[in-house]
Design an enzyme around this catalytic site. Structure first.
Site, PDB file in Angstrom:
ATOM      1  N   ASP A 281       0.866  -1.175   0.000  1.00 31.05           N
ATOM      2  CA  ASP A 281       0.000   0.000   0.000  1.00 31.05           C
ATOM      3  C   ASP A 281       0.898   1.218   0.000  1.00 31.05           C
ATOM      4  O   ASP A 281       2.120   1.102  -0.131  1.00 31.05           O
ATOM      5  CB  ASP A 281      -0.947  -0.016   1.208  1.00 31.05           C
ATOM      6  CG  ASP A 281      -2.282   0.639   0.913  1.00 31.05           C
ATOM      7  OD1 ASP A 281      -2.318   1.885   0.805  1.00 31.05           O
ATOM      8  OD2 ASP A 281      -3.288  -0.082   0.775  1.00 31.05           O
ATOM      9  N   HIS A 335      -3.100   3.783  -3.865  1.00 30.80           N
ATOM     10  CA  HIS A 335      -2.502   3.043  -2.744  1.00 30.80           C
ATOM     11  C   HIS A 335      -1.115   2.523  -3.120  1.00 30.80           C
ATOM     12  O   HIS A 335      -0.764   1.382  -2.842  1.00 30.80           O
ATOM     13  CB  HIS A 335      -3.406   1.887  -2.310  1.00 30.80           C
ATOM     14  CG  HIS A 335      -4.691   2.335  -1.697  1.00 30.80           C
ATOM     15  ND1 HIS A 335      -4.781   2.745  -0.383  1.00 30.80           N
ATOM     16  CD2 HIS A 335      -5.940   2.433  -2.220  1.00 30.80           C
ATOM     17  CE1 HIS A 335      -6.046   3.082  -0.113  1.00 30.80           C
ATOM     18  NE2 HIS A 335      -6.762   2.908  -1.217  1.00 30.80           N
ATOM     19  N   GLU A 401     -10.121   3.425  -4.928  1.00 30.14           N
ATOM     20  CA  GLU A 401      -9.897   4.754  -4.354  1.00 30.14           C
ATOM     21  C   GLU A 401      -8.832   5.582  -5.088  1.00 30.14           C
ATOM     22  O   GLU A 401      -7.995   6.242  -4.474  1.00 30.14           O
ATOM     23  CB  GLU A 401      -9.535   4.630  -2.865  1.00 30.14           C
ATOM     24  CG  GLU A 401     -10.656   4.028  -2.045  1.00 30.14           C
ATOM     25  CD  GLU A 401     -10.360   4.014  -0.554  1.00 30.14           C
ATOM     26  OE1 GLU A 401     -11.290   4.308   0.218  1.00 30.14           O
ATOM     27  OE2 GLU A 401      -9.221   3.711  -0.155  1.00 30.14           O
TER      28      GLU A 401
END
Length: 629
Positions: A281, A335, A401
């Site tokens: 991440d 990420h 995201e």
């Protein structure tokens, strides 16, 4: 005379000194014995967190348990005594977890046995070694039931021979778990003459046979002084869903391999078949890639907190023996920050401030879709992971995201919203090409992508091929993303955050009170969540995953946050029982027993209720509210 008197005085003085020394030695020895007895008793009183070395074998002859109203009730013993463990196996539902979906015919009689009488017979030539390894795990799980301080007693009643036969009809020389793998099994347990027992497990695949061994484990229990096993059983069983997983995040907080192995042990105990390993991440990149050592050099928290290629390969092998596939996810294009900053133009917005403008939590970081160097790096990483995990069927490419504001600021522009989404779509197309290259020219049956802006119906139809992509939907169950995707022909994996996120409800680590999601999902909430009842077409739902994101999880808290709630999830995915008051009451007692099995295997599962309720379930089980189910 003077000389003799002096000698006598010296003798008396020496004898007194010796006597004093002897008394001191005896006093110290006595104190030592008392300390050993005292601290040994204290050790017996210490709580056990998975190690059977602290469990004692004293038998409390004051109490016996009797079956009344499908529950074990504690009574004062006035003669023949039944232990709580044996009562559980004879009273109400036998505590199998997850419950079988087919025929379940079990005897109430049992017989004690010693581990040395166990034998294995294999009726499958190509995977004999793998079945032997699975049997060794089975035997080890039985050993964990026996307190180390309590030797197994022998008696005339004991079994003299316990033969386990494994028959696998598939002759696949390298069995790999796939979405189409037949995980069903049949278990037949019966006597074969005086003091002999035969367990036959037949399956179409190695994985079905392993599940059969897991069920056989649950027909065995420790009864104060010996292991006992039911004398007869006939079970036909198969899972409702092909994909039954738990996500663990090793980027926010590093989890050592021993913790991941323990997680696999728990998955196997509950017949969950997928460890979704969120490996990287924006916080860290802990994978020491063979072709790209700079990734971990720049991205790991320290040189000690990395996973080597050998670590990954050995975890995959460990999991395979236990019926679990390891699906590694390198999240992209969002990420992705620390670890990517070593190369020219690989990433953008890394550690950017103020972080709230460019990501959901610090630190920020996204890949640069305009960088050709990036695709070279991604291709090398995919080659490493495909080789280490033996992936042929499922590969997770991340995809959640993405912050378009980051790209709008950092990439050549100006770019409109539609242009940014088109750039994202081109990135995903390149990812598929790289993945196919890593796999020798073919794509896996399921390329998994997180739900996002890209998977909204308009863009999904425009940019994503439902024959290739499986969408893992993580939004709340009230969101309409899953129904829309199913109607568009996409296969889905469900991970609703309001029911199946195991990290929800523990607060906000960066300053808030409630956190990104709340409240904590109890085992009842997880167990009752049955979203497919209103979703069509049902056949496009591959299964589900419970997710344990790692912002507030490390090796010290992993087990308690994961178990026994992940076990509740496992029965929903394997059995998918109806929801009513009787089912929930029955599940609570069986789950409490399963939690004890997990603890015996070294998993520090959280407590479910006061221990008094284990001994008095009839007084603790109240009707549960099912109005929201």
């Amino acid at each position: 005379m003077g000389f003799g008197s002096s000698c006598f005085q010296m003798f008396v003085s020496a004898s007194a000194g010796c006597l004093r020394k002897l008394l001191v030695a005896l006093t110290l020895l006595t104190a030592g014995l008392i300390a050993i007895l005292y601290y040994g008793r204290l050790e017996d009183l210490q709580p056990s967190f998975g190690s059977n070395t602290l469990r004692h074998c004293a038998v409390d002859n004051l109490w016996t348990w009797e079956c009344e109203g499908q529950h074990c009730v504690r009574r004062e013993s006035r003669g023949a005594r039944t232990s709580l463990a044996t009562c559980r196996m004879k009273c109400g539902s036998v505590p199998l977890w997850p419950q079988p979906t087919g025929v379940t015919d079990l005897a109430s009689q049992s017989i004690p046995f010693r581990l040395k009488v166990l034998r294995l017979e294999v009726r499958s030539s190509y995977i004999r070694r793998l079945l032997q390894d699975a049997f060794d795990v089975f035997r080890s799980n039985l050993e964990n039931l026996v307190p180390s301080s309590c030797p197994e007693e022998a008696s005339k009643e004991h079994l003299h021979d316990f033969l386990v036969t494994l028959e696998v009809r598939s002759e696949d020389r390298q069995p790999l778990l796939k979405l189409a793998t037949n995980e069903s099994y049949q278990l037949l347990l019966q006597s074969a003459g005086a003091a002999k027992l035969r367990a036959e497990i037949r399956a179409q695949s190695f994985f079905g046979a392993r599940h059969g061994l897991e069920t056989l484990t649950q027909l065995v229990w420790w009864d104060d002084t010996s292991l006992r096993v039911l004398t007869r059983a006939h079970i036909i069983d198969a899972p409702r869903f092909a994909h039954r997983g738990v996500l663990l995040d090793t980027a926010r907080n590093f989890l050592p391999i021993r913790s991941l192995r323990a997680a696999v042990d728990g998955l196997a105990a509950c017949k969950l078949n997928t460890l979704h390993w969120h490996l990287s991440d924006s916080q860290s990149f802990p994978f020491d890639a063979q072709r790209l050592p700079n990734m971990a050099r720049y991205g790991a928290y320290s040189s000690a907190l990395v996973y080597s290629a050998r670590d990954v390969a050995e975890l995959v092998e460990y999991a395979t023996v236990r019926g679990v596939r390891v699906v590694v996810e390198l999240d992209a294009p969002a990420h992705a920050g620390n670890g990517w900053q070593w190369g020219p133009n690989l990433s953008v917005c890394v550690n950017q401030q103020p972080w709230s403008m460019f990501c959901g939590e610090p630190p920020c970081g996204q890949l640069n879709p305009d960088s050709e160097e990036l695709y070279v790096v991604l291709g090398e990483l995919y080659r490493d992971l495909v080789a280490l995990t033996n992936v042929t069927d499922v590969f997770h490419v991340g995809g959640d995201e993405l912050n378009l504001q980051c790209w709008a600021r950092e990439l050549r522009g100006p770019l409109t919203h539609e242009e940014l989404l088109a750039k994202w779509a081109k990135f995903q197309k390149r990812v598929l090409q790289l993945l196919a290259g890593a796999m020798g020219g073919t794509l896996p049956r399921a390329v998994v992508l997180w739900s996002s802006q890209m998977t909204r119906p308009h863009y999904a139809r425009m940019y994503l091929d439902p024959r290739v992509y499986v969408i893992q939907t993580w939004g709340a169950s009230a969101w309409r993303e899953a129904p829309a995707l199913l109607q568009a022909g996409f296969r889905v994996i469900l991970s609703h955050l309001d029911a199946w996120y195991l990290d929800c409800g523990f607060g906000d680590w960066h300053g808030g009170e409630t956190g990104a999601c709340s409240p904590v999902a109890s085992w009842q909430t997880i167990y009752q969540h049955r979203p497919w009842t209103e979703l069509v077409p049902r056949n496009l739902i591959l299964g589900g995953e419970a997710c344990l994101w790692g912002e507030m999880v490390d090796e010290n808290s992993l087990d308690a946050k994961m178990w026994p709630r992940a076990a509740a999830f496992s029965e929903r995915m394997w059995t998918d029982p109806a929801i009513d008051d009787a089912t929930l009451r029955d599940a609570q007692v069986r789950l409490a027993v399963q939690r004890e099995r997990l603890v015996a295997r070294g998993i520090a599962a959280d407590a479910m209720w006061p221990q008094w309720c284990d001994q008095n379930p009839d007084k603790c089980l109240e009707p549960l509210d099912t109005s929201h189910a």
